[in-house]
Design an enzyme around this catalytic site. Structure first.
Site, PDB file in Angstrom:
ATOM      1  N   LYS A  71      -1.349   3.536   3.113  1.00 45.83           N
ATOM      2  CA  LYS A  71      -1.874   2.091   3.857  1.00 45.83           C
ATOM      3  C   LYS A  71      -2.313   1.415   2.567  1.00 45.83           C
ATOM      4  O   LYS A  71      -2.695  -0.059   2.772  1.00 45.83           O
ATOM      5  CB  LYS A  71      -2.228   2.604   5.302  1.00 45.83           C
ATOM      6  CG  LYS A  71      -3.144   1.293   6.049  1.00 45.83           C
ATOM      7  CD  LYS A  71      -4.049   1.026   7.015  1.00 45.83           C
ATOM      8  CE  LYS A  71      -4.582   2.601   6.684  1.00 45.83           C
ATOM      9  NZ  LYS A  71      -5.571   2.702   6.111  1.00 45.83           N
ATOM     10  N   THR A  73      -2.800   1.508  -0.241  1.00 43.38           N
ATOM     11  CA  THR A  73      -1.268   1.291  -1.607  1.00 43.38           C
ATOM     12  C   THR A  73      -0.531   0.441  -1.158  1.00 43.38           C
ATOM     13  O   THR A  73      -0.356  -0.631  -1.850  1.00 43.38           O
ATOM     14  CB  THR A  73      -0.855   3.269  -1.898  1.00 43.38           C
ATOM     15  OG1 THR A  73      -1.620   3.997  -1.807  1.00 43.38           O
ATOM     16  CG2 THR A  73       0.363   2.301  -2.988  1.00 43.38           C
ATOM     17  N   ARG A  94     -11.768  -2.871   2.058  1.00 39.11           N
ATOM     18  CA  ARG A  94     -13.363  -2.071   2.877  1.00 39.11           C
ATOM     19  C   ARG A  94     -13.124  -1.306   1.646  1.00 39.11           C
ATOM     20  O   ARG A  94     -12.972  -0.820   0.170  1.00 39.11           O
ATOM     21  CB  ARG A  94     -12.988  -0.992   3.708  1.00 39.11           C
ATOM     22  CG  ARG A  94     -12.925  -1.560   5.031  1.00 39.11           C
ATOM     23  CD  ARG A  94     -12.392  -0.461   5.852  1.00 39.11           C
ATOM     24  NE  ARG A  94     -11.878   0.786   5.785  1.00 39.11           N
ATOM     25  CZ  ARG A  94     -11.736   1.845   6.388  1.00 39.11           C
ATOM     26  NH1 ARG A  94     -12.612   2.062   6.877  1.00 39.11           N
ATOM     27  NH2 ARG A  94     -10.725   2.221   6.110  1.00 39.11           N
ATOM     28  N   LYS A 105     -10.126  14.289   1.318  1.00 36.92           N
ATOM     29  CA  LYS A 105      -9.285  12.943   1.048  1.00 36.92           C
ATOM     30  C   LYS A 105      -9.151  12.147  -0.358  1.00 36.92           C
ATOM     31  O   LYS A 105      -8.095  11.830  -1.402  1.00 36.92           O
ATOM     32  CB  LYS A 105      -9.810  11.672   2.007  1.00 36.92           C
ATOM     33  CG  LYS A 105      -8.896   9.968   1.407  1.00 36.92           C
ATOM     34  CD  LYS A 105      -9.469   9.208   2.869  1.00 36.92           C
ATOM     35  CE  LYS A 105      -8.724   7.390   2.405  1.00 36.92           C
ATOM     36  NZ  LYS A 105      -8.940   7.149   3.365  1.00 36.92           N
ATOM     37  N   ALA A 273     -13.302   4.770  10.574  1.00 35.06           N
ATOM     38  CA  ALA A 273     -12.385   3.740  11.832  1.00 35.06           C
ATOM     39  C   ALA A 273     -12.148   4.898  12.450  1.00 35.06           C
ATOM     40  O   ALA A 273     -11.845   4.425  14.219  1.00 35.06           O
ATOM     41  CB  ALA A 273     -11.204   3.621  11.387  1.00 35.06           C
ATOM     42  N   PHE A 301      -7.251   4.204   9.378  1.00 33.62           N
ATOM     43  CA  PHE A 301      -6.636   5.092   9.783  1.00 33.62           C
ATOM     44  C   PHE A 301      -5.441   4.836  10.484  1.00 33.62           C
ATOM     45  O   PHE A 301      -5.176   3.467   9.969  1.00 33.62           O
ATOM     46  CB  PHE A 301      -7.305   6.163  10.757  1.00 33.62           C
ATOM     47  CG  PHE A 301      -8.257   6.734  10.149  1.00 33.62           C
ATOM     48  CD1 PHE A 301      -7.946   8.062   9.204  1.00 33.62           C
ATOM     49  CD2 PHE A 301      -9.595   6.633  10.550  1.00 33.62           C
ATOM     50  CE1 PHE A 301      -8.823   8.835   8.348  1.00 33.62           C
ATOM     51  CE2 PHE A 301     -10.727   8.318   9.655  1.00 33.62           C
ATOM     52  CZ  PHE A 301      -9.634   8.324   9.040  1.00 33.62           C
ATOM     53  N   PHE A 381       9.845   6.813  -0.297  1.00 33.80           N
ATOM     54  CA  PHE A 381       9.838   8.733  -1.568  1.00 33.80           C
ATOM     55  C   PHE A 381      10.796   8.879  -2.320  1.00 33.80           C
ATOM     56  O   PHE A 381      11.871   8.998  -1.745  1.00 33.80           O
ATOM     57  CB  PHE A 381       9.238   9.671  -0.593  1.00 33.80           C
ATOM     58  CG  PHE A 381       7.320   9.454  -0.472  1.00 33.80           C
ATOM     59  CD1 PHE A 381       6.463  10.952  -1.340  1.00 33.80           C
ATOM     60  CD2 PHE A 381       6.657   8.685   0.312  1.00 33.80           C
ATOM     61  CE1 PHE A 381       5.310  10.723  -0.376  1.00 33.80           C
ATOM     62  CE2 PHE A 381       6.068   8.669   0.359  1.00 33.80           C
ATOM     63  CZ  PHE A 381       4.501   9.869   0.009  1.00 33.80           C
ATOM     64  N   TRP A 409       4.057   2.014  -4.903  1.00 32.48           N
ATOM     65  CA  TRP A 409       3.375   3.271  -5.831  1.00 32.48           C
ATOM     66  C   TRP A 409       3.771   3.507  -6.523  1.00 32.48           C
ATOM     67  O   TRP A 409       3.686   3.478  -7.698  1.00 32.48           O
ATOM     68  CB  TRP A 409       3.653   4.708  -4.755  1.00 32.48           C
ATOM     69  CG  TRP A 409       2.713   5.766  -5.074  1.00 32.48           C
ATOM     70  CD1 TRP A 409       1.274   5.722  -5.352  1.00 32.48           C
ATOM     71  CD2 TRP A 409       3.215   6.839  -6.568  1.00 32.48           C
ATOM     72  NE1 TRP A 409       1.322   7.441  -6.130  1.00 32.48           N
ATOM     73  CE2 TRP A 409       2.073   7.523  -6.850  1.00 32.48           C
ATOM     74  CE3 TRP A 409       4.861   7.154  -7.377  1.00 32.48           C
ATOM     75  CZ2 TRP A 409       2.481   8.534  -7.555  1.00 32.48           C
ATOM     76  CZ3 TRP A 409       5.176   7.787  -7.653  1.00 32.48           C
ATOM     77  CH2 TRP A 409       3.695   8.665  -8.141  1.00 32.48           C
TER      78      TRP A 409
END
Length: 556
Positions: A71, A73, A94, A105, A273, A301, A381, A409
């Protein structure tokens, strides 16, 4: 492929004054933190406040899985793609917490060629905002215990102290502690608790405050305890407001950094969140809207948490009206929701994709309930097949959502052009009719029930006796018009993290309720969610190091 930190460390950053100049921000309006970080001055925020707003685009996602969704990214890549198209865009994000950075994470600066930099600074101490928030929180705790020790003029019942200390680290042993052990001069012995700093009410207030005046008003209203006869005691009663505000004075100014492609990024505040309201600061978002034509922001999230709270708390309180929503998913995550083991997600499996896409479907339906146009993007991907992506695209279009692939990405802004063009097309052709999902004048129980039924898909809500009793007390205090902030697992639409996909036939169990009177919302704690997370068996901290030249490794 290079690691995220290797990509970030090889990047050629512009001096932050040059990034600011692209937004017509003069050097005098910056408070520099070295070459590549700065805070925006109060004078600048005051000068631009009457400018027209740009378009506000929220990026959210399906429920997170071990397969990864991307998200942040995607948010960063979308901002970079707007730049590639010659659009004046700003990111409003954030700040990362140290807890997940050293826990499971890792960092939260995006990934691949869609990152905000300097990556190490952002993930570690940055400009000290979180330290200031932690200090303000713990100053209030110290003043509270000192008041009790020094005669307790307010008549505080030590058994009804509800203010918790905090630290920005995952430390499970601090969830429940005893303080005041020792002799009489060491304070009154009582049970105490810690929360992670990003779950502190000070963090929520910091992110919702419009200016210093509003910050002090909200800090003063924090309820820290109740007296022996049941009356609330506030930070204002303890004369804590001024000193807390002094600690937060510099932190309240939004931070400006850049992406790998020099897109401006205003990064400020960082409530979780799953246990807080999951959005960056109102000040940062408003500044971005005045400085750019397109503002890309994100909420933490999945859309059942971050987006719901963005809409029902932040937008309601700040009178923001989002123009579009980007909903991020991956083929891998959808197959995981369909029952495929993590090690097998690289294999084409249309049957599993069809089983798992119900999670995406529910989030699409939820977002459409707010009246905001929705664009679904698949974070691409190399293992995705044409058949899989085509199926998801058709599924989305049949349900009234636009669709675009994202390759940010791997390719940075270039990989987000298709998504950016789809967002621009949506903004041009579809009007937002945003409205929160519940009205202010509903009862607190009705608000909780609305979120549980409409957003989570629950059959209803159950309450522990203590939660019911606290709802009655909050009602008696005249705070029933506040929105609700649901503390719930991020891994499922339900309050049980093992229920993947689109669970049904369940009820949400509210085990605890408390009012954040300064933040002006009521927190409902559900299921097994913890306000102080713990470290995993193999924490990310094991792999973080710094060499003799000061180069940090292991962040990701």
């Amino acid at each position: 492929m290079k690691s995220d930190i290797e990509i970030a460390q090889e990047a050629k950053l512009l001096p932050i004054r040059e990034v600011a100049a692209e937004l017509d921000i003069a050097e005098d309006d910056l408070e520099l933190y070295g070459k590549y970080k700065a805070k925006l001055s109060d004078e600048l925020l005051e000068r631009i406040k009457d400018r027209p707003d740009g378009k506000l685009i929220l990026v959210t996602a399906i429920n997170p899985t071990p397969a990864g969704e991307g998200k942040t990214t995607t948010s960063i890549g979308l901002g970079e793609a707007f730049g590639k198209l010659g659009k004046r865009a700003v990111l409003a994000l954030r700040e990362p917490s140290l807890g997940p950075c050293f826990g499971i994470k890792g960092g939260a600066a995006g990934g691949g060629y869609a990152q905000v930099v300097p990556m190490e600074d952002l993930n570690l101490h940055f400009t000290g905002d979180f330290h200031a928030i932690t200090s303000a929180n713990n100053l209030l705790a110290a003043l509270l215990d000192n008041h009790i020790q020094q005669g307790n003029e307010l008549g505080i019942d030590p058994r009804q102290v509800i203010w918790k200390r905090c630290m920005d680290m995952n430390d499970r042993v601090l969830r429940n502690v005893v303080v005041g052990l020792g002799n009489k001069l060491d304070g009154m012995v009582r049970e105490d608790h810690f929360v992670i700093s990003v779950a502190s009410e000070v963090m929520a207030i910091f992110c919702l405050a419009e200016d210093m005046h509003d910050l002090k008003r909200r800090l003063s209203n924090i309820i820290v305890a109740y007296t022996f006869d049941g009356k609330p005691v506030t930070a204002g009663d303890l004369h804590a407001t001024g000193a807390m505000a002094a600690l937060l004075k510099d932190a309240l100014k939004p931070n400006l950094i850049q992406t790998l492609e020099h897109t401006p990024a205003i990064v400020h505040g960082g409530p979780f969140a799953n246990i807080a309201h999951g959005c960056n600061s109102v000040r940062a978002t408003r500044a971005a809207l005045k400085l750019a034509d397109y503002v890309v922001t994100e909420a933490g999230f999945g859309a059942d948490l971050g987006a719901e709270k963005f809409f029902d708390i932040k937008c309601r309180k700040a009178e923001l009206s989002p123009d579009a929503v980007v909903l991020v998913a991956t083929v891998r995550a959808l197959k995981y929701n369909g029952g495929v083991a993590k090690g097998d997600l690289g294999k084409e499996d249309l049957a599993a994709l069809k089983r798992g896409i119900v999670n995406l479907e529910k989030h699409m339906e939820n977002l459409q309930k707010y009246g905001v146009p929705v664009i679904v993007t698949l974070n691409s991907f190399v293992t995705d097949t044409k058949a899989e992506t085509s199926y998801v695209e058709q599924f989305c279009r049949e349900r009234g959502c636009e669709f675009a692939l994202s390759e940010v990405w791997e390719k940075g802004g270039e990989g987000g052009i298709a998504l950016a063009e789809k967002v621009l097309e949506t903004l041009e052709n579809r009007e937002s009719h945003f409205a929160p999902i519940y009205a202010d004048d509903l009862s607190l129980e009705e608000k909780i029930e609305t979120v549980a039924r409409e957003i989570y898909g629950a059959d209803g809500v159950t309450y522990t006796p203590s939660a019911k009793k606290e709802l009655e007390r909050i009602q008696a205090l005249g705070m029933s018009r506040f929105p609700v902030c649901m503390a719930k697992t991020q891994y499922s639409l339900s309050d049980d993290q093992t229920k993947l996909g689109r669970p049904s036939g369940f009820k949400v169990n509210v085990r605890e309720v408390y009012v954040s009177a300064g933040a002006e919302f009521v927190v409902a704690v559900t299921g097994a969610i913890m306000t102080m997370p713990g470290l995993p068996r193999d924490p990310a901290a094991y792999r973080i190091d710094v060499d003799d030249n000061g180069t940090i490794t292991g962040l990701f």
